[in-house]
Write a protein that holds these residues in place. Structure first.
Motif, short mmCIF file in Angstrom:
data_model
loop_
_atom_site.label_atom_id
_atom_site.label_comp_id
_atom_site.label_asym_id
_atom_site.label_seq_id
_atom_site.Cartn_x
_atom_site.Cartn_y
_atom_site.Cartn_z
N VAL A 23 -2.86 2.43 8.49
CA VAL A 23 -3.22 1.32 7.61
C VAL A 23 -3.56 0.13 8.49
O VAL A 23 -2.78 -0.26 9.36
CB VAL A 23 -2.06 0.96 6.67
CG1 VAL A 23 -2.42 -0.24 5.82
CG2 VAL A 23 -1.70 2.14 5.79
N HIS A 76 0.48 1.42 2.49
CA HIS A 76 -0.25 0.15 2.53
C HIS A 76 0.73 -1.01 2.31
O HIS A 76 0.67 -2.02 3.02
CB HIS A 76 -1.33 0.12 1.44
CG HIS A 76 -2.57 0.85 1.80
ND1 HIS A 76 -3.62 0.25 2.45
CD2 HIS A 76 -2.94 2.13 1.59
CE1 HIS A 76 -4.60 1.13 2.62
NE2 HIS A 76 -4.20 2.29 2.11
N GLY A 93 -7.05 2.06 4.69
CA GLY A 93 -6.29 3.19 5.18
C GLY A 93 -7.21 4.34 5.55
O GLY A 93 -8.08 4.72 4.77
N SER A 120 -6.15 -4.37 2.94
CA SER A 120 -5.97 -3.35 3.97
C SER A 120 -6.91 -2.19 3.73
O SER A 120 -7.44 -1.99 2.64
CB SER A 120 -4.52 -2.85 3.97
OG SER A 120 -4.21 -2.23 2.74
#
Length: 179
Positions: free
Chosen positions: A103, A27, A98, A96
């Motif tokens: 990501v 990330h 994932g 973000s």
């Protein structure tokens, strides 16, 4: 039979999602890539050339953001996917998501907004810290360079002394051979 097959596929997808969700480092790397792109784009939009000063400024901004991410980035794990967020003021901003080893960072407008909303003191502190670290490193390198220069000068003097000694010995032998 169809229900069992459907359930098996759903479980299989869940296991794959669980096993392939990215870690915090992935990330952070994805966000640093987005930040670098954003900083490059902003520099180009403001008409800043690609010179040493611009690169230094970009590097400082990138280091400050990286330091902030190291300290403030939090990972929320939901087993099948995960998200990262930072606390900015009283709010938490999701940066973000994932999933399946990928990501997904949010767009540049969101990044611009998040950077603008972040407190100036946090950024200033991170920037000061980064600059202090860079100054310390520069001083350390300068000290090592002076130390190496002194060592080389000392070695040169030693070699010159040995050369003079060898020359005296040679002259002494020549004189003895002539007699």
């Amino acid at each position: 039979m169809k229900k069992l097959l459907f359930l098996l596929v759903v479980v299989l997808i869940g296991v794959i999602a669980f096993k392939t969700r990215p870690d915090k480092q992935a990330h952070k790397e994805a966000m640093m890539k987005a930040v670098k792109e954003y900083v490059d784009e902003e520099a180009a939009n403001k008409g800043l050339g690609d010179n040493g000063l611009t690169r230094l400024g970009k590097n400082i901004v990138n280091k400050a953001v990286e330091a902030a991410l190291n300290n403030k980035l939090k990972l929320d794990d939901y087993y099948l996917f995960n998200t990262t967020h930072v606390k900015m003021g009283d709010k938490q901003k999701t940066l973000s998501v994932g999933l399946f080893g990928q990501v997904i960072t949010f767009d540049k407008d969101m990044l611009r907004e998040a950077l603008n909303e972040s407190s100036a003191t946090d950024f200033k502190d991170e920037l000061k810290s980064t600059l202090k670290e860079q100054k310390r490193e520069a001083k350390r390198l300068e000290k090592e360079q002076r130390k190496e220069q002194k060592r080389l000068e000392k070695e040169q003097k030693r070699l010159e002394k040995e050369a003079k000694k060898a020359e005296k010995e040679r002259l002494k032998r020549e004189k003895e051979n002539q007699e």
